[in-house]
Design a protein around this motif. Sequence first.
Motif, PDB file in Angstrom:
ATOM      1  N   LEU A   1      -6.802  -4.034  14.111  1.00  0.00           N
ATOM      2  CA  LEU A   1      -7.309  -5.378  13.826  1.00  0.00           C
ATOM      3  C   LEU A   1      -8.765  -5.509  14.238  1.00  0.00           C
ATOM      4  CD1 LEU A   1      -4.242  -7.385  15.182  1.00  0.00           C
ATOM      5  CD2 LEU A   1      -4.630  -6.538  12.851  1.00  0.00           C
ATOM      6  N   ASP A   2      -9.470  -6.423  13.599  1.00  0.00           N
ATOM      7  CA  ASP A   2     -10.876  -6.632  13.933  1.00  0.00           C
ATOM      8  C   ASP A   2     -11.059  -7.439  15.215  1.00  0.00           C
ATOM      9  OD1 ASP A   2     -10.017  -9.055  12.832  1.00  0.00           O
ATOM     10  OD2 ASP A   2     -11.885  -9.404  11.741  1.00  0.00           O
ATOM     11  N   LEU A   3     -10.011  -8.114  15.661  1.00  0.00           N
ATOM     12  CA  LEU A   3     -10.073  -8.846  16.925  1.00  0.00           C
ATOM     13  C   LEU A   3      -8.668  -9.001  17.488  1.00  0.00           C
ATOM     14  CD1 LEU A   3      -9.085 -12.073  16.361  1.00  0.00           C
ATOM     15  CD2 LEU A   3     -11.292 -12.094  15.242  1.00  0.00           C
ATOM     16  N   GLU A   4      -8.600  -9.271  18.765  1.00  0.00           N
ATOM     17  CA  GLU A   4      -7.302  -9.464  19.415  1.00  0.00           C
ATOM     18  C   GLU A   4      -6.798 -10.876  19.111  1.00  0.00           C
ATOM     19  OE1 GLU A   4      -5.429  -9.515  23.916  1.00  0.00           O
ATOM     20  OE2 GLU A   4      -7.211  -8.316  23.520  1.00  0.00           O
ATOM     21  N   PRO A   5      -5.615 -10.983  18.511  1.00  0.00           N
ATOM     22  CA  PRO A   5      -5.105 -12.314  18.181  1.00  0.00           C
ATOM     23  C   PRO A   5      -4.652 -13.061  19.430  1.00  0.00           C
ATOM     24  CG  PRO A   5      -3.493 -10.635  17.602  1.00  0.00           C
ATOM     25  CD  PRO A   5      -4.715  -9.914  18.086  1.00  0.00           C
ATOM     26  N   GLY A   6      -4.621 -14.384  19.311  1.00  0.00           N
ATOM     27  CA  GLY A   6      -4.156 -15.215  20.403  1.00  0.00           C
ATOM     28  C   GLY A   6      -2.644 -15.169  20.533  1.00  0.00           C
ATOM     29  N   ALA A   7      -2.146 -15.762  21.610  1.00  0.00           N
ATOM     30  CA  ALA A   7      -0.712 -15.739  21.902  1.00  0.00           C
ATOM     31  C   ALA A   7       0.098 -16.435  20.814  1.00  0.00           C
ATOM     32  CB  ALA A   7      -0.447 -16.387  23.256  1.00  0.00           C
ATOM     33  N   ARG A   8      -0.366 -17.568  20.299  1.00  0.00           N
ATOM     34  CA  ARG A   8       0.390 -18.293  19.266  1.00  0.00           C
ATOM     35  C   ARG A   8       0.474 -17.466  17.986  1.00  0.00           C
ATOM     36  NH1 ARG A   8      -0.719 -22.579  15.238  1.00  0.00           N
ATOM     37  NH2 ARG A   8       1.297 -23.502  14.781  1.00  0.00           N
ATOM     38  N   TRP A   9      -0.642 -16.875  17.575  1.00  0.00           N
ATOM     39  CA  TRP A   9      -0.651 -16.039  16.369  1.00  0.00           C
ATOM     40  C   TRP A   9       0.338 -14.886  16.538  1.00  0.00           C
ATOM     41  CZ3 TRP A   9      -1.089 -11.130  14.750  1.00  0.00           C
ATOM     42  CH2 TRP A   9      -1.340 -10.912  13.398  1.00  0.00           C
ATOM     43  N   THR A  10       0.269 -14.219  17.684  1.00  0.00           N
ATOM     44  CA  THR A  10       1.136 -13.071  17.949  1.00  0.00           C
ATOM     45  C   THR A  10       2.599 -13.474  17.888  1.00  0.00           C
ATOM     46  OG1 THR A  10      -0.556 -12.008  19.296  1.00  0.00           O
ATOM     47  CG2 THR A  10       1.707 -11.283  19.645  1.00  0.00           C
ATOM     48  N   GLU A  11       2.937 -14.599  18.524  1.00  0.00           N
ATOM     49  CA  GLU A  11       4.321 -15.078  18.524  1.00  0.00           C
ATOM     50  C   GLU A  11       4.800 -15.375  17.104  1.00  0.00           C
ATOM     51  OE1 GLU A  11       6.864 -18.946  20.091  1.00  0.00           O
ATOM     52  OE2 GLU A  11       4.938 -18.505  21.022  1.00  0.00           O
ATOM     53  N   LEU A  12       3.985 -16.074  16.322  1.00  0.00           N
ATOM     54  CA  LEU A  12       4.362 -16.413  14.946  1.00  0.00           C
ATOM     55  C   LEU A  12       4.468 -15.163  14.074  1.00  0.00           C
ATOM     56  CD1 LEU A  12       2.186 -19.607  14.417  1.00  0.00           C
ATOM     57  CD2 LEU A  12       4.679 -19.497  14.665  1.00  0.00           C
ATOM     58  N   PHE A  13       3.562 -14.212  14.258  1.00  0.00           N
ATOM     59  CA  PHE A  13       3.588 -12.985  13.473  1.00  0.00           C
ATOM     60  C   PHE A  13       4.865 -12.192  13.746  1.00  0.00           C
ATOM     61  CE2 PHE A  13       2.723  -8.440  13.038  1.00  0.00           C
ATOM     62  CZ  PHE A  13       2.366  -8.389  11.698  1.00  0.00           C
ATOM     63  N   VAL A  14       5.215 -12.026  15.004  1.00  0.00           N
ATOM     64  CA  VAL A  14       6.423 -11.273  15.362  1.00  0.00           C
ATOM     65  C   VAL A  14       7.663 -11.999  14.830  1.00  0.00           C
ATOM     66  CG1 VAL A  14       7.851 -10.461  17.294  1.00  0.00           C
ATOM     67  CG2 VAL A  14       5.371 -10.072  17.307  1.00  0.00           C
ATOM     68  N   MET A  15       7.682 -13.335  14.923  1.00  0.00           N
ATOM     69  CA  MET A  15       8.818 -14.095  14.387  1.00  0.00           C
ATOM     70  C   MET A  15       8.959 -13.885  12.881  1.00  0.00           C
ATOM     71  SD  MET A  15       8.661 -17.673  16.622  1.00  0.00           S
ATOM     72  CE  MET A  15       8.995 -18.606  15.162  1.00  0.00           C
ATOM     73  N   LYS A  16       7.841 -13.911  12.150  1.00  0.00           N
ATOM     74  CA  LYS A  16       7.891 -13.688  10.701  1.00  0.00           C
ATOM     75  C   LYS A  16       8.381 -12.275  10.397  1.00  0.00           C
ATOM     76  CE  LYS A  16       4.489 -17.032   9.072  1.00  0.00           C
ATOM     77  NZ  LYS A  16       5.410 -17.794   8.249  1.00  0.00           N
ATOM     78  N   CYS A  17       7.933 -11.297  11.165  1.00  0.00           N
ATOM     79  CA  CYS A  17       8.383  -9.919  10.958  1.00  0.00           C
ATOM     80  C   CYS A  17       9.881  -9.798  11.233  1.00  0.00           C
ATOM     81  CB  CYS A  17       7.615  -8.957  11.866  1.00  0.00           C
ATOM     82  SG  CYS A  17       5.905  -8.706  11.366  1.00  0.00           S
ATOM     83  N   GLU A  18      10.341 -10.421  12.303  1.00  0.00           N
ATOM     84  CA  GLU A  18      11.768 -10.360  12.626  1.00  0.00           C
ATOM     85  C   GLU A  18      12.609 -11.021  11.548  1.00  0.00           C
ATOM     86  OE1 GLU A  18      11.905 -12.094  16.532  1.00  0.00           O
ATOM     87  OE2 GLU A  18      11.339 -10.213  17.508  1.00  0.00           O
ATOM     88  N   ALA A  19      12.114 -12.115  10.993  1.00  0.00           N
ATOM     89  CA  ALA A  19      12.853 -12.825   9.948  1.00  0.00           C
ATOM     90  C   ALA A  19      12.988 -11.971   8.689  1.00  0.00           C
ATOM     91  CB  ALA A  19      12.160 -14.144   9.613  1.00  0.00           C
ATOM     92  N   LEU A  20      12.022 -11.104   8.442  1.00  0.00           N
ATOM     93  CA  LEU A  20      12.040 -10.267   7.242  1.00  0.00           C
ATOM     94  C   LEU A  20      12.444  -8.828   7.524  1.00  0.00           C
ATOM     95  CD1 LEU A  20       8.700 -11.519   5.647  1.00  0.00           C
ATOM     96  CD2 LEU A  20      11.024 -12.091   4.924  1.00  0.00           C
ATOM     97  N   ALA A  21      12.804  -8.529   8.769  1.00  0.00           N
ATOM     98  CA  ALA A  21      13.038  -7.138   9.186  1.00  0.00           C
ATOM     99  C   ALA A  21      14.055  -6.412   8.323  1.00  0.00           C
ATOM    100  CB  ALA A  21      13.450  -7.089  10.653  1.00  0.00           C
ATOM    101  N   SER A  22      15.213  -6.996   8.114  1.00  0.00           N
ATOM    102  CA  SER A  22      16.239  -6.281   7.355  1.00  0.00           C
ATOM    103  C   SER A  22      15.855  -6.163   5.881  1.00  0.00           C
ATOM    104  CB  SER A  22      17.594  -6.970   7.497  1.00  0.00           C
ATOM    105  OG  SER A  22      17.522  -8.274   6.976  1.00  0.00           O
ATOM    106  N   GLN A  23      15.199  -7.162   5.377  1.00  0.00           N
ATOM    107  CA  GLN A  23      14.772  -7.165   3.982  1.00  0.00           C
ATOM    108  C   GLN A  23      13.715  -6.084   3.725  1.00  0.00           C
ATOM    109  OE1 GLN A  23      13.516 -11.100   2.975  1.00  0.00           O
ATOM    110  NE2 GLN A  23      12.858 -10.538   0.938  1.00  0.00           N
ATOM    111  N   LEU A  24      12.856  -5.843   4.712  1.00  0.00           N
ATOM    112  CA  LEU A  24      11.744  -4.903   4.532  1.00  0.00           C
ATOM    113  C   LEU A  24      11.974  -3.553   5.209  1.00  0.00           C
ATOM    114  CD1 LEU A  24       8.841  -7.376   5.340  1.00  0.00           C
ATOM    115  CD2 LEU A  24       9.558  -6.600   3.079  1.00  0.00           C
ATOM    116  N   SER A  25      13.120  -3.363   5.834  1.00  0.00           N
ATOM    117  CA  SER A  25      13.352  -2.163   6.658  1.00  0.00           C
ATOM    118  C   SER A  25      12.271  -2.052   7.734  1.00  0.00           C
ATOM    119  CB  SER A  25      13.368  -0.895   5.798  1.00  0.00           C
ATOM    120  OG  SER A  25      14.347  -0.979   4.813  1.00  0.00           O
TER     121      SER A  25
END
Length: 109
Positions: free
Chosen positions: A33-57
Amino acid sequence: MSASMLPRIIGFDVPQLREHVDLSADEAITALLDLEPGARWTELFVMKCEALASQLSLAEVRVEGSKIFFYGSISDARGLASAVMSIMHVLNDQLMREGNDVASRQGDA
């Protein structure tokens, strides 16, 4: 939130991949990444990844500093990298809209 405060992927570090992923032995694919994301961004990103985890392997995504780590096999690495970029774009668009909405409400007050 302004676009300059949202991370962008500037490259990938891809280790030697195998046909089948072994999380205990394989190295993760790293999105740089070009910069270190903040805590809120990181939390939301991981949540979105977890929500799509099985769909995307997509398994065990983690953000550390200015890097995103995820695992993939030879056959799915390119698709997973695209999925990670897509999730980032959706999240960044969402956060920019939220920031614009807040700014317009404050301007109306």
